[in-house]
Design a protein around this motif. Sequence first.
Motif, PDB file in Angstrom:
ATOM      1  N   ASN A  38      44.575   3.985 114.154  1.00  0.00           N
ATOM      2  CA  ASN A  38      43.464   3.890 115.113  1.00  0.00           C
ATOM      3  C   ASN A  38      43.993   3.982 116.537  1.00  0.00           C
ATOM      4  OD1 ASN A  38      44.723   1.449 115.533  1.00  0.00           O
ATOM      5  ND2 ASN A  38      42.940   0.170 115.047  1.00  0.00           N
ATOM      6  N   ASN A  39      45.223   4.507 116.670  1.00  0.00           N
ATOM      7  CA  ASN A  39      45.930   4.555 117.949  1.00  0.00           C
ATOM      8  C   ASN A  39      46.323   6.006 118.231  1.00  0.00           C
ATOM      9  OD1 ASN A  39      48.060   4.526 119.897  1.00  0.00           O
ATOM     10  ND2 ASN A  39      48.469   2.377 119.435  1.00  0.00           N
ATOM     11  N   SER A  40      45.741   6.587 119.274  1.00  0.00           N
ATOM     12  CA  SER A  40      46.008   8.000 119.556  1.00  0.00           C
ATOM     13  C   SER A  40      47.456   8.248 119.973  1.00  0.00           C
ATOM     14  CB  SER A  40      45.060   8.517 120.643  1.00  0.00           C
ATOM     15  OG  SER A  40      45.303   7.893 121.881  1.00  0.00           O
ATOM     16  N   PHE A  41      48.100   7.231 120.528  1.00  0.00           N
ATOM     17  CA  PHE A  41      49.499   7.386 120.932  1.00  0.00           C
ATOM     18  C   PHE A  41      50.417   7.348 119.711  1.00  0.00           C
ATOM     19  CE2 PHE A  41      47.123   5.184 124.303  1.00  0.00           C
ATOM     20  CZ  PHE A  41      47.213   6.136 125.305  1.00  0.00           C
ATOM     21  N   GLY A  64      40.537   0.697 118.669  1.00  0.00           N
ATOM     22  CA  GLY A  64      41.966   0.987 118.620  1.00  0.00           C
ATOM     23  C   GLY A  64      42.523   1.181 120.020  1.00  0.00           C
ATOM     24  N   LYS A  65      43.366   2.207 120.183  1.00  0.00           N
ATOM     25  CA  LYS A  65      43.960   2.483 121.493  1.00  0.00           C
ATOM     26  C   LYS A  65      43.885   3.979 121.776  1.00  0.00           C
ATOM     27  CE  LYS A  65      47.238  -1.365 121.798  1.00  0.00           C
ATOM     28  NZ  LYS A  65      48.661  -1.748 121.963  1.00  0.00           N
ATOM     29  N   GLY A  66      43.656   4.293 123.042  1.00  0.00           N
ATOM     30  CA  GLY A  66      43.596   5.690 123.446  1.00  0.00           C
ATOM     31  C   GLY A  66      42.242   6.301 123.123  1.00  0.00           C
ATOM     32  N   SER A  67      42.254   7.626 122.918  1.00  0.00           N
ATOM     33  CA  SER A  67      41.025   8.344 122.595  1.00  0.00           C
ATOM     34  C   SER A  67      41.380   9.657 121.922  1.00  0.00           C
ATOM     35  CB  SER A  67      40.211   8.637 123.865  1.00  0.00           C
ATOM     36  OG  SER A  67      40.840   9.646 124.640  1.00  0.00           O
ATOM     37  N   GLY A  68      40.383  10.250 121.276  1.00  0.00           N
ATOM     38  CA  GLY A  68      40.606  11.524 120.622  1.00  0.00           C
ATOM     39  C   GLY A  68      40.958  12.630 121.599  1.00  0.00           C
ATOM     40  N   LEU A  69      40.285  12.628 122.750  1.00  0.00           N
ATOM     41  CA  LEU A  69      40.574  13.651 123.757  1.00  0.00           C
ATOM     42  C   LEU A  69      41.996  13.497 124.285  1.00  0.00           C
ATOM     43  CD1 LEU A  69      37.214  13.723 125.761  1.00  0.00           C
ATOM     44  CD2 LEU A  69      38.014  15.373 124.052  1.00  0.00           C
ATOM     45  N   GLU A  74      47.776  15.338 124.456  1.00  0.00           N
ATOM     46  CA  GLU A  74      49.186  15.111 124.147  1.00  0.00           C
ATOM     47  C   GLU A  74      49.678  16.061 123.056  1.00  0.00           C
ATOM     48  OE1 GLU A  74      51.282  13.108 125.763  1.00  0.00           O
ATOM     49  OE2 GLU A  74      49.608  12.686 127.135  1.00  0.00           O
ATOM     50  N   LEU A  75      48.802  16.361 122.098  1.00  0.00           N
ATOM     51  CA  LEU A  75      49.179  17.274 121.022  1.00  0.00           C
ATOM     52  C   LEU A  75      49.547  18.646 121.578  1.00  0.00           C
ATOM     53  CD1 LEU A  75      49.315  17.600 117.870  1.00  0.00           C
ATOM     54  CD2 LEU A  75      46.990  18.520 118.011  1.00  0.00           C
ATOM     55  N   ASN A  76      48.821  19.095 122.585  1.00  0.00           N
ATOM     56  CA  ASN A  76      49.087  20.403 123.182  1.00  0.00           C
ATOM     57  C   ASN A  76      50.415  20.445 123.924  1.00  0.00           C
ATOM     58  OD1 ASN A  76      46.731  21.638 122.265  1.00  0.00           O
ATOM     59  ND2 ASN A  76      45.533  20.929 124.002  1.00  0.00           N
ATOM     60  N   ASN A  77      50.960  19.271 124.240  1.00  0.00           N
ATOM     61  CA  ASN A  77      52.257  19.223 124.921  1.00  0.00           C
ATOM     62  C   ASN A  77      53.423  19.238 123.949  1.00  0.00           C
ATOM     63  OD1 ASN A  77      51.109  19.070 127.504  1.00  0.00           O
ATOM     64  ND2 ASN A  77      50.923  16.845 127.404  1.00  0.00           N
ATOM     65  N   LEU A  78      53.122  19.081 122.644  1.00  0.00           N
ATOM     66  CA  LEU A  78      54.188  19.088 121.644  1.00  0.00           C
ATOM     67  C   LEU A  78      54.635  20.513 121.342  1.00  0.00           C
ATOM     68  CD1 LEU A  78      52.973  16.485 118.968  1.00  0.00           C
ATOM     69  CD2 LEU A  78      54.479  16.103 120.924  1.00  0.00           C
ATOM     70  N   ASP A  79      55.924  20.653 121.073  1.00  0.00           N
ATOM     71  CA  ASP A  79      56.473  21.955 120.696  1.00  0.00           C
ATOM     72  C   ASP A  79      56.457  22.053 119.166  1.00  0.00           C
ATOM     73  OD1 ASP A  79      57.694  24.413 120.725  1.00  0.00           O
ATOM     74  OD2 ASP A  79      59.718  23.616 120.986  1.00  0.00           O
ATOM     75  N   LEU A 104      40.424  22.092 124.179  1.00  0.00           N
ATOM     76  CA  LEU A 104      41.694  21.445 123.865  1.00  0.00           C
ATOM     77  C   LEU A 104      42.224  21.842 122.494  1.00  0.00           C
ATOM     78  CD1 LEU A 104      41.088  17.810 125.211  1.00  0.00           C
ATOM     79  CD2 LEU A 104      42.564  19.568 126.204  1.00  0.00           C
ATOM     80  N   GLY A 105      41.376  22.485 121.677  1.00  0.00           N
ATOM     81  CA  GLY A 105      41.863  22.970 120.392  1.00  0.00           C
ATOM     82  C   GLY A 105      41.135  22.478 119.173  1.00  0.00           C
ATOM     83  N   ALA A 106      39.983  21.812 119.342  1.00  0.00           N
ATOM     84  CA  ALA A 106      39.212  21.372 118.176  1.00  0.00           C
ATOM     85  C   ALA A 106      38.747  22.577 117.374  1.00  0.00           C
ATOM     86  CB  ALA A 106      38.010  20.541 118.620  1.00  0.00           C
ATOM     87  N   ASP A 107      38.906  22.518 116.058  1.00  0.00           N
ATOM     88  CA  ASP A 107      38.484  23.619 115.188  1.00  0.00           C
ATOM     89  C   ASP A 107      37.081  23.421 114.639  1.00  0.00           C
ATOM     90  OD1 ASP A 107      40.976  25.360 114.928  1.00  0.00           O
ATOM     91  OD2 ASP A 107      41.784  23.381 114.448  1.00  0.00           O
ATOM     92  N   PHE A 108      36.679  22.170 114.423  1.00  0.00           N
ATOM     93  CA  PHE A 108      35.359  21.893 113.871  1.00  0.00           C
ATOM     94  C   PHE A 108      34.909  20.520 114.349  1.00  0.00           C
ATOM     95  CE2 PHE A 108      31.921  21.340 110.917  1.00  0.00           C
ATOM     96  CZ  PHE A 108      31.551  22.624 110.543  1.00  0.00           C
ATOM     97  N   ILE A 109      33.634  20.401 114.725  1.00  0.00           N
ATOM     98  CA  ILE A 109      33.094  19.136 115.227  1.00  0.00           C
ATOM     99  C   ILE A 109      31.884  18.750 114.389  1.00  0.00           C
ATOM    100  CG2 ILE A 109      32.077  17.915 117.183  1.00  0.00           C
ATOM    101  CD1 ILE A 109      33.564  19.829 119.033  1.00  0.00           C
TER     102      ILE A 109
END
Length: 262
Positions: A38-41, A64-69, A74-79, A104-109
Motif C-alpha cells: 500500500n506504499n507507492s515508494f 498507505g503512503k504516496g499515490s498512484g500518480l 517514479e516508474l518512468n525514471n527507472l531504467d 504517465l503510461g497507464a494502459d487501462f483505467i
Amino acid sequence: MMERELTVILIEDDAEACDNYKVCIDAAMGIKLSAITNNSFQAIDLVKEWLPDAIILDLELNEGKGSGLKFMQELNNLDLSYKPFIMISTNNSSQITYDYARELGADFIMSKHQPGYSENAVIELLTTMRLTIQANRSMLKSEIRKLEAQDISRKNLIRLVAREMDVIGISPKAVGYRYLIDAIVLVVEGTTHNLATIIGQKYQKTNTSVERAMQGAIDKTWRTSDIDMLSHHYKAKIHSQKGIPTVTEFVFYYANKIEFYR
C-alpha cells in the motif's frame, strides 16, 4: 510446454480489496500475484525486484503512503528493459486525472464507480489480455536485444575506423578527425550521399565547415607524416595534383577497406 504465468504486483490500500484480489487470482488460470503493497515508494523497489508483467494500481493510497500518480512518475525514471502493463483502479472520476495518468503510461483505467466493477472484473480483464501482454513483452525484449547488438556492432566499427586513422597519424585533436570517422562509418553502413550535410546536422555545423575540417585533417597528415608509411597504408591512387587524397577518395577508400576486412 506450459505457458508462463502473468506476474502481477498489486498496489492497493484497501485491505478488503486486497483479500478479494488474492481470492480471484488464486481462482484464475495463468496469473501469479508476486507482491502486495500500500506504499507507492516501496512499490518501486518491488518492481525492480520482481520485474512484473503487470501492475494493478490504486491511484488513491489514503491508508498507505504516496499515490498512484507518484508511483508512475517514479516508474518512468527507472531504467527498465520493459514497462509493465499498468491497470489502474480508482475512485477518482476526474477526466484531467485520467488524461494525466495515461500521459504517465497507464494502459487501462477502471473506475470503481462504473457498473459491474469488482476486483474479479479486473482480474478477468488481465486474464483475457494475458497472452497479448506477454507477447508484447517478448517482442520488446527482442527489439532491445537487436538494438543492443547494433550498438555493439557500431562501437566495434567506430573502433576499427579510429585505429586506421591513428595508424596514418590523423590527430584525434583535429576537428576533422571525428567527422572523418563518422563519414566512413556512414558509408560502411550504406549511406553514400550528403555525408557532410548529415554530419553537419549531427554537430550543428554547416556542410562546408565539415568538408573543410575533414580535408584539413587529411592535408595536415600528408604534410607531416612519413610518406613511405602513408604509401604503405594508403594504397589508393591519388588523383589530385597536390598528391593528397580528397575527402571523397579518402572516405570511400577506408570504407571499402574496412568492409573488406570485417
